[in-house]
Design a protein around this motif. Structure first.
Motif, PDB file in Angstrom:
ATOM      1  N   PRO A  67       0.918  -0.990   0.102  1.00 61.59           N
ATOM      2  CA  PRO A  67      -0.383  -0.199  -0.063  1.00 61.59           C
ATOM      3  C   PRO A  67       0.897   0.945   0.040  1.00 61.59           C
ATOM      4  O   PRO A  67       2.423   1.117   0.309  1.00 61.59           O
ATOM      5  N   TYR A  68       0.084   2.309  -0.443  1.00 60.67           N
ATOM      6  CA  TYR A  68       0.783   3.607  -0.106  1.00 60.67           C
ATOM      7  C   TYR A  68       0.808   4.815   0.891  1.00 60.67           C
ATOM      8  O   TYR A  68      -0.879   4.134   1.131  1.00 60.67           O
ATOM      9  N   PRO A 114     -11.795   4.274   7.914  1.00 59.35           N
ATOM     10  CA  PRO A 114     -11.441   3.277   7.514  1.00 59.35           C
ATOM     11  C   PRO A 114     -11.865   1.695   7.125  1.00 59.35           C
ATOM     12  O   PRO A 114     -11.953   1.095   5.821  1.00 59.35           O
ATOM     13  N   GLU A 115     -12.400   2.232   8.012  1.00 57.03           N
ATOM     14  CA  GLU A 115     -14.104   0.325   7.565  1.00 57.03           C
ATOM     15  C   GLU A 115     -14.322   0.555   6.425  1.00 57.03           C
ATOM     16  O   GLU A 115     -14.634  -0.048   5.356  1.00 57.03           O
ATOM     17  N   ILE A 116     -15.201   1.604   6.055  1.00 53.78           N
ATOM     18  CA  ILE A 116     -15.740   1.649   4.768  1.00 53.78           C
ATOM     19  C   ILE A 116     -14.692   1.701   3.640  1.00 53.78           C
ATOM     20  O   ILE A 116     -15.095   0.884   2.196  1.00 53.78           O
ATOM     21  N   TRP A 117     -13.175   2.270   3.842  1.00 54.00           N
ATOM     22  CA  TRP A 117     -12.017   2.070   2.562  1.00 54.00           C
ATOM     23  C   TRP A 117     -12.065   0.394   2.710  1.00 54.00           C
ATOM     24  O   TRP A 117     -11.821  -0.638   1.537  1.00 54.00           O
ATOM     25  N   GLN A 118     -12.387  -0.299   3.818  1.00 54.86           N
ATOM     26  CA  GLN A 118     -12.038  -1.726   3.637  1.00 54.86           C
ATOM     27  C   GLN A 118     -12.319  -2.570   3.278  1.00 54.86           C
ATOM     28  O   GLN A 118     -12.345  -3.742   2.599  1.00 54.86           O
ATOM     29  N   ARG A 119     -14.227  -2.347   3.369  1.00 53.80           N
ATOM     30  CA  ARG A 119     -14.687  -2.986   2.655  1.00 53.80           C
ATOM     31  C   ARG A 119     -14.786  -2.909   0.694  1.00 53.80           C
ATOM     32  O   ARG A 119     -15.056  -3.409  -0.132  1.00 53.80           O
ATOM     33  N   GLY A 156      -2.917   0.849  -3.543  1.00 58.42           N
ATOM     34  CA  GLY A 156      -2.782   1.524  -3.289  1.00 58.42           C
ATOM     35  C   GLY A 156      -3.369   2.981  -2.427  1.00 58.42           C
ATOM     36  O   GLY A 156      -3.020   3.393  -0.806  1.00 58.42           O
ATOM     37  N   CYS A 157      -4.126   3.426  -3.157  1.00 53.37           N
ATOM     38  CA  CYS A 157      -4.696   4.968  -2.974  1.00 53.37           C
ATOM     39  C   CYS A 157      -5.467   4.547  -2.280  1.00 53.37           C
ATOM     40  O   CYS A 157      -5.461   6.297  -1.001  1.00 53.37           O
ATOM     41  N   CYS A 158      -6.477   3.834  -1.793  1.00 55.10           N
ATOM     42  CA  CYS A 158      -7.814   4.235  -0.831  1.00 55.10           C
ATOM     43  C   CYS A 158      -6.471   3.629   0.602  1.00 55.10           C
ATOM     44  O   CYS A 158      -7.134   4.120   1.197  1.00 55.10           O
ATOM     45  N   ALA A 159      -5.645   3.007   0.437  1.00 55.23           N
ATOM     46  CA  ALA A 159      -5.060   2.687   1.566  1.00 55.23           C
ATOM     47  C   ALA A 159      -4.230   3.602   2.200  1.00 55.23           C
ATOM     48  O   ALA A 159      -4.531   4.391   2.798  1.00 55.23           O
ATOM     49  N   THR A 203      -5.515   8.767   6.883  1.00 53.56           N
ATOM     50  CA  THR A 203      -5.008  10.458   6.512  1.00 53.56           C
ATOM     51  C   THR A 203      -5.958  10.946   7.016  1.00 53.56           C
ATOM     52  O   THR A 203      -7.797  10.848   6.601  1.00 53.56           O
ATOM     53  N   ASP A 204      -6.194  12.163   8.090  1.00 56.66           N
ATOM     54  CA  ASP A 204      -6.126  12.889   8.978  1.00 56.66           C
ATOM     55  C   ASP A 204      -5.939  13.786   8.707  1.00 56.66           C
ATOM     56  O   ASP A 204      -5.212  13.875   9.934  1.00 56.66           O
ATOM     57  N   PHE A 205      -6.272  15.077   8.019  1.00 56.66           N
ATOM     58  CA  PHE A 205      -5.355  16.095   8.298  1.00 56.66           C
ATOM     59  C   PHE A 205      -6.317  17.321   8.886  1.00 56.66           C
ATOM     60  O   PHE A 205      -5.940  18.436   8.664  1.00 56.66           O
TER      61      PHE A 205
END
Length: 263
Positions: free
Chosen positions: A67-68, A127-132, A181-184, A189-191
């Motif tokens: 992952p990136y 993170p949960e949405i992205w993992q799904r 990779g970009c999903c990760a 990220t929390d800016f």
């Protein structure tokens, strides 16, 4: 198109305009590439130096093993701007590109004199949405999310017309490794805190029909930066450079003039 060899990644990029002209950098959304700017660039004033490029894992750029991290994506933009000898730019980032814009402005304010955060946020999803989403892609490829993504990205009338089909093909044609990779990077990220420390001319752009980064989410991020402007594009979705390129270019031109980047 030339490739910039940055060592661990090779980025496909395009430079438009005279070498000494005021620079503008345009960074695309997840699952697309620099072609999303093709209909915006002709609407911008003459006499600009415009840099577009494909993110790592996208378009004609190389696909390092994932992952990136968001730090790696920010560093890619930083190194490419140095490679192209660009400083003091108007930096326009859309979606994941807007996260990269925030990270780069915090890290290298010498590279950015004004910022456009388009259809983006300091934190997108959970993170949960992205993992799904990533699990669905690993199981069935990018076709598994193509139709759903278009529903979030475009207004109903645009979808009904079928005008979204070329964009759906680009998303589904993206490297799975690069997309994941970009999903990760986005998921991690929390800016909110670093972005709240920014002090530079900033324009936020949201689409009224954006299902990925709704207007309230964009505005919440823009409000972190004192003095920042917010513009709502009516009847536009997550990628206004595709569904409303002329109106989008006009708003960028207005901001270019307001911050004195052009005469």
């Amino acid at each position: 198109m030339p490739l910039a060899d940055l060592g661990d990644v090779q980025l496909n990029y395009t430079l438009h305009g005279p070498a000494k002209a005021p620079p503008v950098v345009l960074v695309h959304a997840l699952g697309t590439d620099q072609r999303i700017w093709d209909r915006v660039i002709p609407t911008l004033p003459d006499g600009l130096r415009i840099l577009t490029f494909d993110l790592r894992g996208h378009g004609g750029s190389s696909v390092p093993e994932g992952p990136y991290s968001m730090g790696a994506l920010v560093r890619d933009a930083e190194r490419l701007m140095e490679f192209c000898e660009i400083r003091d730019s108007l930096f326009v980032g859309l979606s994941i590109g807007g996260m990269i814009a925030q990270g780069l402005a915090v890290k290298r304010l010498d590279l950015i004199r004004a910022l456009v955060l388009s259809n983006t946020a300091a934190k997108i999803g959970t993170p949960e949405i992205w993992q799904r989403r990533m699990a669905a892609i690993r199981a069935d490829g990018l076709a598994a999310i193509g139709a759903e993504t278009m529903q979030r990205w475009f207004p109903r009338a645009y979808l009904k017309s079928g005008a979204h089909a070329p964009t759906e093909a680009i998303v589904e044609g993206t490297s799975v490794e690069g997309y994941l990779g970009c999903c990760a990077a986005v998921a991690g990220t929390d800016f909110y805190t670093p972005t709240s420390g920014l002090r530079l001319p900033t324009l936020g752009i949201a689409g009224s029909e954006d299902g990925s980064t709704p207007p309230d989410l964009v505005r919440e991020t823009i409000d972190l930066i004192p003095g920042a402007q917010f513009a709502l594009m009516r009847r536009s979705g997550h990628v206004p450079p595709i569904d409303q390129p002329e109106a989008y270019g006009a708003r960028l031109t207005q901001f270019l003039q307001e911050v004195g980047h052009i005469g």
